[in-house]
Motif scaffolding. Sequence first.
Motif, PDB file in Angstrom:
ATOM      1  N   VAL A   1       0.830  -1.206   0.000  1.00  0.00           N
ATOM      2  CA  VAL A   1       0.000   0.000   0.000  1.00  0.00           C
ATOM      3  C   VAL A   1       0.867   1.260   0.000  1.00  0.00           C
ATOM      4  CG1 VAL A   1      -1.679   1.317   1.350  1.00  0.00           C
ATOM      5  CG2 VAL A   1      -1.955  -1.140   1.087  1.00  0.00           C
ATOM      6  N   LYS A   2       1.969   1.208   0.743  1.00  0.00           N
ATOM      7  CA  LYS A   2       2.881   2.355   0.762  1.00  0.00           C
ATOM      8  C   LYS A   2       3.430   2.642  -0.630  1.00  0.00           C
ATOM      9  CE  LYS A   2       7.138   4.009   2.916  1.00  0.00           C
ATOM     10  NZ  LYS A   2       8.222   3.678   3.885  1.00  0.00           N
ATOM     11  N   ILE A   3       3.830   1.591  -1.329  1.00  0.00           N
ATOM     12  CA  ILE A   3       4.367   1.766  -2.680  1.00  0.00           C
ATOM     13  C   ILE A   3       3.292   2.326  -3.610  1.00  0.00           C
ATOM     14  CG2 ILE A   3       5.286   0.538  -4.676  1.00  0.00           C
ATOM     15  CD1 ILE A   3       6.659  -1.369  -2.746  1.00  0.00           C
ATOM     16  N   MET A   4       2.070   1.796  -3.512  1.00  0.00           N
ATOM     17  CA  MET A   4       0.990   2.260  -4.380  1.00  0.00           C
ATOM     18  C   MET A   4       0.681   3.725  -4.134  1.00  0.00           C
ATOM     19  SD  MET A   4      -1.576  -1.037  -4.118  1.00  0.00           S
ATOM     20  CE  MET A   4      -2.903  -0.122  -4.892  1.00  0.00           C
ATOM     21  N   LEU A   5       0.595   4.129  -2.869  1.00  0.00           N
ATOM     22  CA  LEU A   5       0.287   5.520  -2.564  1.00  0.00           C
ATOM     23  C   LEU A   5       1.442   6.440  -2.952  1.00  0.00           C
ATOM     24  CD1 LEU A   5      -1.535   5.169   0.856  1.00  0.00           C
ATOM     25  CD2 LEU A   5      -2.529   5.611  -1.380  1.00  0.00           C
ATOM     26  N   GLN A   6       2.664   5.988  -2.743  1.00  0.00           N
ATOM     27  CA  GLN A   6       3.806   6.802  -3.160  1.00  0.00           C
ATOM     28  C   GLN A   6       3.809   6.999  -4.670  1.00  0.00           C
ATOM     29  OE1 GLN A   6       7.214   4.747  -1.552  1.00  0.00           O
ATOM     30  NE2 GLN A   6       7.171   5.915   0.360  1.00  0.00           N
ATOM     31  N   GLU A   7       3.466   5.948  -5.406  1.00  0.00           N
ATOM     32  CA  GLU A   7       3.400   6.093  -6.857  1.00  0.00           C
ATOM     33  C   GLU A   7       2.300   7.073  -7.253  1.00  0.00           C
ATOM     34  OE1 GLU A   7       2.774   2.120  -8.153  1.00  0.00           O
ATOM     35  OE2 GLU A   7       4.893   1.540  -8.036  1.00  0.00           O
ATOM     36  N   SER A   8       1.158   7.003  -6.564  1.00  0.00           N
ATOM     37  CA  SER A   8       0.070   7.937  -6.850  1.00  0.00           C
ATOM     38  C   SER A   8       0.468   9.364  -6.509  1.00  0.00           C
ATOM     39  CB  SER A   8      -1.182   7.532  -6.062  1.00  0.00           C
ATOM     40  OG  SER A   8      -2.233   8.446  -6.272  1.00  0.00           O
ATOM     41  N   GLU A   9       1.129   9.541  -5.346  1.00  0.00           N
ATOM     42  CA  GLU A   9       1.564  10.878  -4.961  1.00  0.00           C
ATOM     43  C   GLU A   9       2.609  11.419  -5.927  1.00  0.00           C
ATOM     44  OE1 GLU A   9       2.903  10.594  -0.982  1.00  0.00           O
ATOM     45  OE2 GLU A   9       0.913  10.179  -0.142  1.00  0.00           O
ATOM     46  N   GLN A  10       3.547  10.567  -6.322  1.00  0.00           N
ATOM     47  CA  GLN A  10       4.567  11.020  -7.260  1.00  0.00           C
ATOM     48  C   GLN A  10       3.958  11.396  -8.599  1.00  0.00           C
ATOM     49  OE1 GLN A  10       7.736  11.672  -6.631  1.00  0.00           O
ATOM     50  NE2 GLN A  10       7.377  11.087  -4.490  1.00  0.00           N
ATOM     51  N   LEU A  11       2.950  10.636  -9.027  1.00  0.00           N
ATOM     52  CA  LEU A  11       2.279  10.980 -10.275  1.00  0.00           C
ATOM     53  C   LEU A  11       1.580  12.320 -10.165  1.00  0.00           C
ATOM     54  CD1 LEU A  11       1.341  10.256 -13.124  1.00  0.00           C
ATOM     55  CD2 LEU A  11      -0.566   8.983 -12.101  1.00  0.00           C
ATOM     56  N   ALA A  12       0.895  12.544  -9.033  1.00  0.00           N
ATOM     57  CA  ALA A  12       0.207  13.824  -8.841  1.00  0.00           C
ATOM     58  C   ALA A  12       1.195  14.976  -8.769  1.00  0.00           C
ATOM     59  CB  ALA A  12      -0.641  13.767  -7.575  1.00  0.00           C
ATOM     60  N   LEU A  13       2.291  14.780  -8.020  1.00  0.00           N
ATOM     61  CA  LEU A  13       3.298  15.836  -7.933  1.00  0.00           C
ATOM     62  C   LEU A  13       3.970  16.080  -9.279  1.00  0.00           C
ATOM     63  CD1 LEU A  13       4.961  14.929  -4.504  1.00  0.00           C
ATOM     64  CD2 LEU A  13       3.406  16.825  -4.989  1.00  0.00           C
ATOM     65  N   GLY A  14       4.176  15.007 -10.042  1.00  0.00           N
ATOM     66  CA  GLY A  14       4.763  15.178 -11.374  1.00  0.00           C
ATOM     67  C   GLY A  14       3.868  15.985 -12.288  1.00  0.00           C
ATOM     68  N   LEU A  15       2.573  15.720 -12.252  1.00  0.00           N
ATOM     69  CA  LEU A  15       1.643  16.506 -13.065  1.00  0.00           C
ATOM     70  C   LEU A  15       1.592  17.957 -12.606  1.00  0.00           C
ATOM     71  CD1 LEU A  15      -1.277  13.957 -13.507  1.00  0.00           C
ATOM     72  CD2 LEU A  15       0.369  14.705 -15.226  1.00  0.00           C
ATOM     73  N   ARG A  16       1.696  18.177 -11.285  1.00  0.00           N
ATOM     74  CA  ARG A  16       1.721  19.565 -10.812  1.00  0.00           C
ATOM     75  C   ARG A  16       2.984  20.273 -11.276  1.00  0.00           C
ATOM     76  NH1 ARG A  16       1.796  21.235  -4.485  1.00  0.00           N
ATOM     77  NH2 ARG A  16       3.817  20.205  -4.652  1.00  0.00           N
ATOM     78  N   ARG A  17       4.140  19.588 -11.198  1.00  0.00           N
ATOM     79  CA  ARG A  17       5.367  20.206 -11.703  1.00  0.00           C
ATOM     80  C   ARG A  17       5.251  20.520 -13.185  1.00  0.00           C
ATOM     81  NH1 ARG A  17       7.784  16.361  -8.212  1.00  0.00           N
ATOM     82  NH2 ARG A  17       7.966  14.890  -9.952  1.00  0.00           N
ATOM     83  N   GLN A  18       4.665  19.589 -13.916  1.00  0.00           N
ATOM     84  CA  GLN A  18       4.510  19.802 -15.353  1.00  0.00           C
ATOM     85  C   GLN A  18       3.598  20.982 -15.643  1.00  0.00           C
ATOM     86  OE1 GLN A  18       3.159  16.308 -17.411  1.00  0.00           O
ATOM     87  NE2 GLN A  18       2.681  17.403 -19.277  1.00  0.00           N
ATOM     88  N   ALA A  19       2.586  21.174 -14.819  1.00  0.00           N
ATOM     89  CA  ALA A  19       1.605  22.228 -15.077  1.00  0.00           C
ATOM     90  C   ALA A  19       2.031  23.577 -14.527  1.00  0.00           C
ATOM     91  CB  ALA A  19       0.251  21.833 -14.495  1.00  0.00           C
ATOM     92  N   TYR A  20       2.771  23.603 -13.401  1.00  0.00           N
ATOM     93  CA  TYR A  20       2.976  24.869 -12.705  1.00  0.00           C
ATOM     94  C   TYR A  20       4.432  25.228 -12.453  1.00  0.00           C
ATOM     95  CZ  TYR A  20      -1.982  24.328 -11.699  1.00  0.00           C
ATOM     96  OH  TYR A  20      -3.342  24.159 -11.819  1.00  0.00           O
ATOM     97  N   GLN A  21       5.377  24.359 -12.786  1.00  0.00           N
ATOM     98  CA  GLN A  21       6.772  24.665 -12.540  1.00  0.00           C
ATOM     99  C   GLN A  21       7.563  24.672 -13.845  1.00  0.00           C
ATOM    100  OE1 GLN A  21       6.958  21.696  -8.934  1.00  0.00           O
ATOM    101  NE2 GLN A  21       8.750  23.038  -8.795  1.00  0.00           N
ATOM    102  N   HIS A  22       8.570  25.555 -13.864  1.00  0.00           N
ATOM    103  CA  HIS A  22       9.446  25.605 -15.031  1.00  0.00           C
ATOM    104  C   HIS A  22      10.341  24.373 -15.025  1.00  0.00           C
ATOM    105  CE1 HIS A  22      12.468  26.996 -17.905  1.00  0.00           C
ATOM    106  NE2 HIS A  22      11.553  27.877 -18.322  1.00  0.00           N
TER     107      HIS A  22
END
Length: 649
Positions: free
Chosen positions: A220-241
């Motif tokens: 479960v930890k791995i699954m949630l970390q993957e989900s969080e990393q995906l969400a953070l990656g999309l945020r970086r892609q959308a809002y960070q240079h």
Amino acid sequence: MTLARKLLIGLMLPLLLGFAGAFAISARNGLLYVEEQLAQQRADALGSLAAALSRAVTNDDRAALQRLIDAEFAKGDWQWVRVEKQDGRPLIERRLSSRLEGGAPAWLIEWLIPLASQAEAAVMSERQQTGVVRARSHSGAAYARWWRDLGELLRWYLLSALLTLLCSMLLLRWLLRPLRMVEWQADSICQRGFPLNETLPGTQDLRRIVEAMNRLSTRVKIMLQESEQLALGLRRQAYQHPVTGLSNRRHFNNTLANLIDSSEEFATGVLALVQLRDFKRYNDKNGTFSGDGLLVDTARLLAECASTIPHHLLAHLGGAHFALLAPDYSLLQGPELGARICTALSALAGKCTLQESYPAYIGLAYYDGSGSAAELLCKADMALQAAKSAGPGCWKLSGPKGEEAVRCASEWRAFIEHSLAMNRLRLQTQPVLGFPDRKLLHREVLVRLVEEESNGVERLLTAGSFMAQAERAGLSAEVDRAVISLVLQRRVQQEEVQYAINLSPFSLRTPGFFGWLEQQLRVNQMVAERLIFEMSEQGALTMAREVQSLVRMLERYGSRFSLDHFGRGFGSFTTLQSLRPHYLKLDGSYMRSLGEGKECQFFLQSLTKIAHGLDIQVIIESVESQMQWDRLSTLNADAAQGYFLGRPE
């Protein structure tokens, strides 16, 4: 009923039944033994008495009979004795009470052995029966001993049962300890914690359960970390240079527009636009890798320059263009900011192969509380063009159109202290409504400061106008004390509404404030459960330990904690796990970009799921239209706040 109790009952019930049966058998065997002993003693004693009475009965010598009976009674073995002739005529009778102090109860003797101690013997004379001796032995002493033995046996059985119960409890506690660890592990997983139980039980069945829970926790930890990393990656892609990691133009524009629309946060400030000189020529000459390195160095120098500016916003707008917003900066502080940026970026000259000593142009624009984000950007761009025209090493500041009365730091301090002394604070509230029923969740308290103008007209200054100056002057704790006291006196005690009060992070480090706040909650325990204390995410992260102590203290009195403007920076989700707020207010800039791309929506949905997994309610800020309200259904948010739902009043 717990499993341990069920097992304990299942273990002890047969054992107690066995103890009871064994006790009953022991008691019965003891009773039979006593009866056999009494019968044997009775037969021997009565035979001897009949032989002694033979001559006296034959001769009908009553005096002799009396002496013999008295001598026999003196032994204490008989309860009564009666001597009869052969024809049934009584010769003599003697009786003695059977009551013994401390012996078996009379009812027990009567019911257990009603006639067992009675006997008779023939009185013989020259092989002829001349009479009969009837007697009842005195069994009280024997039964008293049996009763005492029975009590001692019962005590041993009870002691054995108690020791068995205690040992069984300890054994079950030891055996079921892995199950308690599994329960703790499951609760931790629900709270987004993923511990592993390193101590494996010796029992094979329990060992398999613990190992399965460890595998589940890891997975479960791995699954949630993957989900969080995906969400953070999309945020970086959308809002960070992608090169510098700073806010990109999209995030900067949305945040700037949201700040300008919120006078509670942003009343005045200075916007600086920075452009590197001849960056294209440098990039073409030295290559993209060197160009990216120059951009990263520029971002680092600007970040160091802005590190002393509270709540600043630094962005890489693209190419050679950067932006720095300094909230609550006055017009007098604009030239200081321009000179500081110019000095900081002069360090790039030694790293450039270009000949310029001043590798950047700087344009600044002062925001006086009027105008839009587009107008402020336009003023800053015009100042940037003027700096280009002025030549290398120059910066330009675009001020307000008219004259503006500017207070220095000492004047602000005196003004705030005077306002606090004269009780010139005013409170307004804005509703926070649940989604989708629009039920009132609580009201956020907004503080105002009354200012009297030269013509005698009073106006209300929003918190964005004076709180930054109060923090610089070290008066934030005094303002927070005054606001909390007003809420307790005028609001909470009069109505059953929950109120959210904003706290300055600087107040937590003010000596005595934490103890004062706890004292207020202790004195007002009846209303403490209806208080919510808010703090911005950026402020809370600067003093995480103090905030954690604050949350624990608030929970003791039933109050709650809310994290405000979450997501304005680019922190990770670990903030939620470490601070554990009860409410999470999502920064209003996300509402402006909600319909611009799926990555923003996915990030907000992931954030909401993570918050709900930690039992945190999510509130969306800056809901200003019906369209934005309708979009909340895609986010699974709990509540919202904004002018569309209710203005401050």
